[in-house]
Design a protein around this motif. Structure first.
Motif, PDB file in Angstrom:
ATOM      1  N   ASP A 226       0.552  -1.082   0.094  1.00 52.72           N
ATOM      2  CA  ASP A 226      -0.168   0.042  -0.126  1.00 52.72           C
ATOM      3  C   ASP A 226       1.073   1.120  -0.391  1.00 52.72           C
ATOM      4  OD1 ASP A 226      -2.692  -1.028   0.164  1.00 52.72           O
ATOM      5  OD2 ASP A 226      -1.369  -1.823   1.651  1.00 52.72           O
ATOM      6  N   ALA A 227       1.823   0.854   0.536  1.00 51.69           N
ATOM      7  CA  ALA A 227       2.904   2.425   0.792  1.00 51.69           C
ATOM      8  C   ALA A 227       4.557   1.714   0.852  1.00 51.69           C
ATOM      9  CB  ALA A 227       2.576   3.637   1.459  1.00 51.69           C
ATOM     10  N   VAL A 228       5.284   2.463  -0.112  1.00 47.76           N
ATOM     11  CA  VAL A 228       6.504   1.794   0.596  1.00 47.76           C
ATOM     12  C   VAL A 228       7.925   3.013   0.985  1.00 47.76           C
ATOM     13  CG1 VAL A 228       8.981   2.008  -1.538  1.00 47.76           C
ATOM     14  CG2 VAL A 228       6.667   0.773  -2.290  1.00 47.76           C
ATOM     15  N   PHE A 229       8.233   2.677   1.891  1.00 46.47           N
ATOM     16  CA  PHE A 229       9.167   3.595   2.986  1.00 46.47           C
ATOM     17  C   PHE A 229      10.876   3.906   2.503  1.00 46.47           C
ATOM     18  CE2 PHE A 229      12.291   5.120   6.135  1.00 46.47           C
ATOM     19  CZ  PHE A 229      12.101   6.199   6.498  1.00 46.47           C
ATOM     20  N   LEU A 230      11.656   5.125   2.016  1.00 50.35           N
ATOM     21  CA  LEU A 230      12.769   4.632   1.274  1.00 50.35           C
ATOM     22  C   LEU A 230      13.566   4.883   2.532  1.00 50.35           C
ATOM     23  CD1 LEU A 230      12.282   6.462  -2.095  1.00 50.35           C
ATOM     24  CD2 LEU A 230      12.670   3.752  -1.479  1.00 50.35           C
ATOM     25  N   GLY A 231      14.420   4.151   3.503  1.00 49.96           N
ATOM     26  CA  GLY A 231      15.408   4.297   4.571  1.00 49.96           C
ATOM     27  C   GLY A 231      16.679   4.033   4.010  1.00 49.96           C
ATOM     28  N   VAL A 232      17.004   4.266   2.844  1.00 45.46           N
ATOM     29  CA  VAL A 232      18.299   3.918   2.410  1.00 45.46           C
ATOM     30  C   VAL A 232      19.479   4.261   2.937  1.00 45.46           C
ATOM     31  CG1 VAL A 232      17.260   2.849   0.143  1.00 45.46           C
ATOM     32  CG2 VAL A 232      18.216   5.114   0.276  1.00 45.46           C
ATOM     33  N   ILE A 399      16.442  13.188  -1.288  1.00 43.47           N
ATOM     34  CA  ILE A 399      15.065  12.904  -1.255  1.00 43.47           C
ATOM     35  C   ILE A 399      14.044  14.610  -1.053  1.00 43.47           C
ATOM     36  CG2 ILE A 399      13.125  11.641  -1.631  1.00 43.47           C
ATOM     37  CD1 ILE A 399      14.588   9.383  -1.104  1.00 43.47           C
ATOM     38  N   VAL A 400      13.598  14.909  -1.675  1.00 44.05           N
ATOM     39  CA  VAL A 400      12.402  16.108  -1.462  1.00 44.05           C
ATOM     40  C   VAL A 400      10.979  15.239  -0.492  1.00 44.05           C
ATOM     41  CG1 VAL A 400      11.601  18.176  -1.440  1.00 44.05           C
ATOM     42  CG2 VAL A 400      12.874  17.890  -2.700  1.00 44.05           C
ATOM     43  N   ILE A 401      11.057  16.076   0.700  1.00 42.97           N
ATOM     44  CA  ILE A 401       9.577  14.764   1.962  1.00 42.97           C
ATOM     45  C   ILE A 401       8.974  16.058   1.882  1.00 42.97           C
ATOM     46  CG2 ILE A 401      10.740  12.881   2.121  1.00 42.97           C
ATOM     47  CD1 ILE A 401      11.454  13.404   5.344  1.00 42.97           C
ATOM     48  N   ASP A 402       7.899  16.371   2.461  1.00 42.02           N
ATOM     49  CA  ASP A 402       7.232  16.311   3.141  1.00 42.02           C
ATOM     50  C   ASP A 402       8.165  16.608   5.112  1.00 42.02           C
ATOM     51  OD1 ASP A 402       5.109  17.898   5.525  1.00 42.02           O
ATOM     52  OD2 ASP A 402       4.034  17.753   3.844  1.00 42.02           O
ATOM     53  N   ARG A 403       8.451  17.701   5.873  1.00 43.62           N
ATOM     54  CA  ARG A 403       8.637  16.974   6.901  1.00 43.62           C
ATOM     55  C   ARG A 403       8.204  16.650   8.048  1.00 43.62           C
ATOM     56  NH1 ARG A 403      13.820  16.505   6.094  1.00 43.62           N
ATOM     57  NH2 ARG A 403      13.759  15.308   8.092  1.00 43.62           N
ATOM     58  N   ALA A 404       6.479  17.315   7.830  1.00 41.98           N
ATOM     59  CA  ALA A 404       5.860  17.058   8.957  1.00 41.98           C
ATOM     60  C   ALA A 404       5.320  15.408   8.262  1.00 41.98           C
ATOM     61  CB  ALA A 404       4.567  17.859   9.049  1.00 41.98           C
ATOM     62  N   THR A 405       5.610  15.148   7.062  1.00 45.01           N
ATOM     63  CA  THR A 405       4.768  12.992   7.479  1.00 45.01           C
ATOM     64  C   THR A 405       5.390  12.533   6.148  1.00 45.01           C
ATOM     65  OG1 THR A 405       3.828  14.047   5.154  1.00 45.01           O
ATOM     66  CG2 THR A 405       2.212  14.300   7.112  1.00 45.01           C
ATOM     67  N   GLY A 406       6.564  12.826   6.350  1.00 46.23           N
ATOM     68  CA  GLY A 406       7.877  11.837   4.972  1.00 46.23           C
ATOM     69  C   GLY A 406       7.069  11.796   3.970  1.00 46.23           C
ATOM     70  N   GLN A 407       6.296  12.112   3.482  1.00 45.52           N
ATOM     71  CA  GLN A 407       5.614  11.864   2.215  1.00 45.52           C
ATOM     72  C   GLN A 407       6.403  12.753   0.936  1.00 45.52           C
ATOM     73  OE1 GLN A 407       1.578  12.754   1.205  1.00 45.52           O
ATOM     74  NE2 GLN A 407       1.630  10.867   0.202  1.00 45.52           N
ATOM     75  N   THR A 408       7.471  12.399  -0.164  1.00 44.64           N
ATOM     76  CA  THR A 408       8.081  12.181  -1.498  1.00 44.64           C
ATOM     77  C   THR A 408       6.634  12.769  -2.562  1.00 44.64           C
ATOM     78  OG1 THR A 408       8.114  10.166  -2.688  1.00 44.64           O
ATOM     79  CG2 THR A 408       9.205  10.118  -0.860  1.00 44.64           C
ATOM     80  N   SER A 409       7.494  13.606  -3.739  1.00 38.81           N
ATOM     81  CA  SER A 409       6.331  13.845  -4.217  1.00 38.81           C
ATOM     82  C   SER A 409       5.801  12.938  -4.987  1.00 38.81           C
ATOM     83  CB  SER A 409       6.981  15.075  -5.280  1.00 38.81           C
ATOM     84  OG  SER A 409       7.795  14.024  -5.978  1.00 38.81           O
ATOM     85  N   HIS A 410       5.553  11.635  -4.511  1.00 34.50           N
ATOM     86  CA  HIS A 410       4.556  11.119  -5.271  1.00 34.50           C
ATOM     87  C   HIS A 410       4.513   9.925  -4.274  1.00 34.50           C
ATOM     88  CE1 HIS A 410       4.060   6.633  -7.118  1.00 34.50           C
ATOM     89  NE2 HIS A 410       4.347   6.899  -7.400  1.00 34.50           N
ATOM     90  N   PRO A 411       3.127  10.546  -4.163  1.00 36.41           N
ATOM     91  CA  PRO A 411       2.153  10.026  -2.955  1.00 36.41           C
ATOM     92  C   PRO A 411       2.055   8.288  -1.818  1.00 36.41           C
ATOM     93  CG  PRO A 411       1.288  11.036  -4.652  1.00 36.41           C
ATOM     94  CD  PRO A 411       2.381  10.669  -5.295  1.00 36.41           C
ATOM     95  N   LYS A 412       2.797   7.278  -3.079  1.00 33.23           N
ATOM     96  CA  LYS A 412       2.407   5.879  -2.383  1.00 33.23           C
ATOM     97  C   LYS A 412       4.068   6.385  -1.565  1.00 33.23           C
ATOM     98  CE  LYS A 412       1.736   1.842  -3.715  1.00 33.23           C
ATOM     99  NZ  LYS A 412       0.615   0.493  -4.483  1.00 33.23           N
TER     100      LYS A 412
END
Ligand code: FAD
Ligand code: SF4
Length: 451
Positions: A226-232, A399-412
């Motif tokens: 449902d979503a992918v988290f990048l912690g690379v 990677i650019v994220i929304d600092r409040a939610t961690g979401q990138t410019s690709h919602p998933k």
């Protein structure tokens, strides 16, 4: 299939490494911890809590130590920071919580917050108790996390507490990222990092080790979850690009540090040069001294005022016996089969602060081992070509994220840690991962409704 059991047998520290890298800050005994906790003023609006990136309720956990409620203290820490044990050992507290302590205003020693935090966390580990949280009721949702470093671990914990499956894919054979393979052993022993993650895995996180996610696999994971988290995290250390840098006896700080922490490197030759002047360079130089080098030089293009290492780390390395060569640049590495010398040239700063080599100032430093610590690459190239992940925006390799939610410019896709901040501290990665875990859960709720 999950590999969670792989690290369940703690890797005992090699006795040689344990002897050479004893605790830099030994733990408190019960009496000292009680005395120190009673020094705390329990400030309202505590500046230490604000200065901590994970906003641990510092006065709250210290008060519980003072009253003998160690389990409650550990819970308060873990509620804000699921890697509270490793942070208590690794955090550069001089520039975080302890740096903000009000005691400084009264010219008194700051409260030793990190040692108290470690005291509470060690007590929990020694008691054999499980993590004081349970997974949430199953929502049927799942998230793939790339990398098993602090950012992904913190994200996975938040997801599991909300009943979302968390499946971690990690290139290396053990979890923890740089907590396990990078942080100096005299701060955070490899075995302690694993012990903490083992407790965390009680939340039901699935681990897949020795599994490097490439472009094709990322496309597959995006489809399956449902979503992918990048912690690379960050990538390899940069090359020097000078003659001789492929000779035997030239290595990089990450491989060197991971090598001694895992017991694969037990000694170094007599004369070592470390190129760079950041915290990683300092860690490599200190380790080289402790592994038996009689002469360790750190080599840097500018002066001490420009080094990126923390001032307290610089002072520490001087105590370890590291020497410094300022305003010099490597121009070649000499050797027949292995390294014999590092060729340097002196630099002067021009009016615009650019560096100019001084003709005729060449010098030769005899060395047996050269360790590169001149910054790490990013993973932007790999992500920029991986299917719809290619839509993820980057800024200078981060990677650019929304600092409040961690979401990138690709919602998933969500992200956090070093790959988004360019390389900071463990506690920053934990704070990012925590925010992203909460952010993913909130986003899934909007997409699919509450389960
Ligand atoms: C030598 C060194 C010493 C440090 N010392 C300290 C310290 O004393 N105190 C402190 O607070 N901070 C320290 N730091 C910084 C701290 O370790 C990092 O900020 C923190 O670990 C970042 O966490 P992360 O999860 O973002 O990345 P990482 O810890 O780097 O974890 C990323 C993980 O992702 C994995 N990975 C990458 N690509 C893939 C892929 N394609 N597929 C699968 N897995 C992948 C990697 O193998 C790695 O395990 C140090 C850093 C270094 C380099
Ligand atoms: S996590 Fe680190 S910064 Fe936060 S209170 Fe603990 S030692 Fe201080």
């Amino acid at each position: 299939m999950s590999d969670s059991a792989v690290f369940s047998k703690h890797r005992p520290t090699h006795p040689e490494i344990a002897a050479r890298f004893p605790d830099l800050h030994p733990p408190f005994d019960k009496q000292s911890a009680t005395v120190e906790s009673n020094r705390c003023l329990y400030c309202f609006d505590a500046p230490c809590t604000t200065a901590c990136p994970t906003h641990i309720d510092v006065p709250g956990f210290i008060k519980k130590i003072a009253s003998g409620n160690l389990a409650g203290s550990a819970r308060t820490i873990l509620d804000a920071n699921i890697l509270g044990a490793s942070c208590s050992r690794a955090c550069p507290v001089q520039v975080l919580c302890e740096g903000a302590c009000v005691m400084h205003r009264y010219n008194k020693q700051p409260i030793q917050i990190a040692r108290l935090q470690r005291f509470a966390m060690d007590a929990l580990h020694q008691s054999g108790a499980a993590l004081p949280f349970a997974p949430g009721p199953d929502t049927g949702r799942s998230v793939a996390l790339i990398g098993a470093g602090p950012a992904s671990l913190a994200c996975a914990a938040e997801l599991r507490r909300r009943g979302i499956r968390a499946i971690i894919y990690e290139t290396r054979p053990l979890p923890g990222g740089l907590n396990t393979y990078g942080v100096a052993e005299y701060k955070l022993p490899l075995v302690e990092s694993l012990r903490e993650i083992e407790m965390l895995s009680g939340l039901g996180i699935d681990f897949h080790f020795n599994e490097r996610v490439d472009r094709e696999m990322l496309v597959h994971l995006e489809r399956e979850h449902d979503a992918v988290f990048l912690g690379v995290g960050l990538g390899a250390i940069h090359q020097l690009g000078i003659a001789g840098d492929q000779l035997a006896g030239v290595t990089n700080a990450l491989d060197f540090i991971a090598g001694y922490k895992s017991g694969a490197i037990l000694t170094v030759p007599q004369r070592v040069a470390v190129i760079g002047a950041g915290n990683t360079a300092i860690d490599a130089a200190n380790a080289a001294r402790r592994l038996g080098a009689t002469s360790v030089h750190m080599v840097y293009r500018r002066g001490p005022e420009k080094m990126s290492a923390f001032a307290f780390e610089y002072e520490h390395s001087k105590q370890e016996g590291v020497q410094f060569l300022w305003h010099v640049q490597p121009i070649g590495i000499r050797g027949s089969k292995t390294v014999e010398a590092l060729n340097l040239i002196q630099l002067a700063a021009a009016v615009d602060d650019s560096l100019i080599p001084l003709p005729g100032s060449e010098l030769e430093l005899p060395v047996d081992l050269v360790i590169l610590a001149i910054g790490q690459a990013t993973h932007s190239a790999f992500l920029a070509e991986a299917g719809s992940a290619a839509k993820i925006a980057f800024d200078g390799g981060r990677i650019v994220i929304d600092r409040a939610t961690g979401q990138t410019s690709h919602p998933k896709f969500f992200a956090g840690g070093d790959c988004t901040n360019g390389g900071r501290e463990v506690v920053d990665a934990v704070a990012d991962g925590k925010r992203a875990g909460i952010g993913i859960a909130a986003w899934l709720e909007v997409q699919h409704g509450r389960q």
